[in-house]
Design an enzyme around this catalytic site. Sequence first.
Site, PDB file in Angstrom:
ATOM      1  N   HIS A   1     -25.155 -10.285 -40.276  1.00  0.00           N
ATOM      2  CA  HIS A   1     -24.710 -11.576 -40.819  1.00  0.00           C
ATOM      3  C   HIS A   1     -25.717 -12.136 -41.823  1.00  0.00           C
ATOM      4  O   HIS A   1     -25.347 -12.846 -42.751  1.00  0.00           O
ATOM      5  CB  HIS A   1     -24.493 -12.576 -39.682  1.00  0.00           C
ATOM      6  CG  HIS A   1     -23.499 -12.072 -38.676  1.00  0.00           C
ATOM      7  ND1 HIS A   1     -22.185 -11.819 -38.997  1.00  0.00           N
ATOM      8  CD2 HIS A   1     -23.643 -11.739 -37.374  1.00  0.00           C
ATOM      9  CE1 HIS A   1     -21.551 -11.370 -37.929  1.00  0.00           C
ATOM     10  NE2 HIS A   1     -22.420 -11.304 -36.929  1.00  0.00           N
TER      11      HIS A   1
ATOM     12  N   CYS B   1     -14.379 -36.910 -41.498  1.00  0.00           N
ATOM     13  CA  CYS B   1     -13.453 -37.706 -42.295  1.00  0.00           C
ATOM     14  C   CYS B   1     -12.073 -37.527 -41.656  1.00  0.00           C
ATOM     15  O   CYS B   1     -11.962 -37.017 -40.538  1.00  0.00           O
ATOM     16  CB  CYS B   1     -13.491 -37.330 -43.782  1.00  0.00           C
ATOM     17  SG  CYS B   1     -12.863 -35.696 -44.212  1.00  0.00           S
TER      18      CYS B   1
ATOM     19  N   HIS C   1     -22.321 -16.350 -36.647  1.00  0.00           N
ATOM     20  CA  HIS C   1     -22.084 -15.493 -37.811  1.00  0.00           C
ATOM     21  C   HIS C   1     -22.481 -16.126 -39.144  1.00  0.00           C
ATOM     22  O   HIS C   1     -22.929 -15.424 -40.044  1.00  0.00           O
ATOM     23  CB  HIS C   1     -20.598 -15.105 -37.888  1.00  0.00           C
ATOM     24  CG  HIS C   1     -20.165 -14.204 -36.775  1.00  0.00           C
ATOM     25  ND1 HIS C   1     -18.939 -13.589 -36.747  1.00  0.00           N
ATOM     26  CD2 HIS C   1     -20.802 -13.812 -35.635  1.00  0.00           C
ATOM     27  CE1 HIS C   1     -18.828 -12.858 -35.639  1.00  0.00           C
ATOM     28  NE2 HIS C   1     -19.941 -12.979 -34.950  1.00  0.00           N
TER      29      HIS C   1
ATOM     30  N   ASP D   1     -16.399 -41.187 -43.052  1.00  0.00           N
ATOM     31  CA  ASP D   1     -15.711 -42.229 -43.814  1.00  0.00           C
ATOM     32  C   ASP D   1     -14.851 -43.015 -42.821  1.00  0.00           C
ATOM     33  O   ASP D   1     -14.917 -42.787 -41.595  1.00  0.00           O
ATOM     34  CB  ASP D   1     -14.921 -41.628 -44.987  1.00  0.00           C
ATOM     35  CG  ASP D   1     -13.661 -40.889 -44.553  1.00  0.00           C
ATOM     36  OD1 ASP D   1     -13.450 -40.710 -43.330  1.00  0.00           O
ATOM     37  OD2 ASP D   1     -12.883 -40.474 -45.426  1.00  0.00           O
TER      38      ASP D   1
ATOM     39  N   THR E   1      -9.434 -35.559 -42.247  1.00  0.00           N
ATOM     40  CA  THR E   1      -9.085 -34.164 -41.975  1.00  0.00           C
ATOM     41  C   THR E   1     -10.307 -33.272 -41.777  1.00  0.00           C
ATOM     42  O   THR E   1     -10.177 -32.151 -41.281  1.00  0.00           O
ATOM     43  CB  THR E   1      -8.304 -33.569 -43.164  1.00  0.00           C
ATOM     44  OG1 THR E   1      -9.134 -33.689 -44.330  1.00  0.00           O
ATOM     45  CG2 THR E   1      -6.985 -34.295 -43.371  1.00  0.00           C
TER      46      THR E   1
ATOM     47  N   GLY F   1     -12.235 -33.038 -46.898  1.00  0.00           N
ATOM     48  CA  GLY F   1     -12.969 -33.642 -48.019  1.00  0.00           C
ATOM     49  C   GLY F   1     -14.471 -33.523 -47.858  1.00  0.00           C
ATOM     50  O   GLY F   1     -15.181 -33.107 -48.790  1.00  0.00           O
TER      51      GLY F   1
END
Length: 195
Positions: A134, A66, A99, A8, A68, A71
Amino acid sequence: MKIAIGCDHGGYELKKKILKYLDEHGYRYSDYGCSSSTESVDYPDIAFPIAEAVASGKYDRGILVCGTGIGVSICANRVRGVRCALCGDPVSAELTRKHNNSNVLALGGRIIGSEVAKEIVSKWLTTEFEGGRHERRLTKIANYTSGSYNSDVSSHGSSHSSGHHSIHSSSGMHGSRSGAHSHHSDSSSYSDSSK
Ligand code: RB5
């Protein structure tokens, strides 16, 4: 390896640097936009198409940026078959490949610098899934999504215990497996990185 990448407006500047990195290292990718840091774009409109394209097999991996990274990672992880990892350091990037076999990487363009981001992308694109134990855990995640999850932990929601998770019986889960050994996920399992 075919990569789908998008952002974004909050991730645009960092995405440009990552595109340059991908070009320099010969990766094939499709850029899903956006193309400006000043025109506002809603991150779900970028994250969902990329996550779906990865889940469908059209691309091997997705990279989402984005502001952070949060989102886009929330969106991507709602798409069945996607395991999106929000990474802020190369160690996490390496371990989530080993993992979690993560197939989508989320980055915070307003959180990390471009040099760290390039190290993260480098580790994430070059590290293989370890499989083994895993794989069993990834099967549990897939089973949860399809409503057939079974837990090995028998103490869900017991009111006297402290620090244990309670798992709610929604979406067709079958609850605890009867006769399962009583193993609590306490700190001993997290302190040993070989488990
Ligand atoms: C956009 O302002 C910002 O909310 C977005 O880039 C992201 O950080 C959301 O998680």
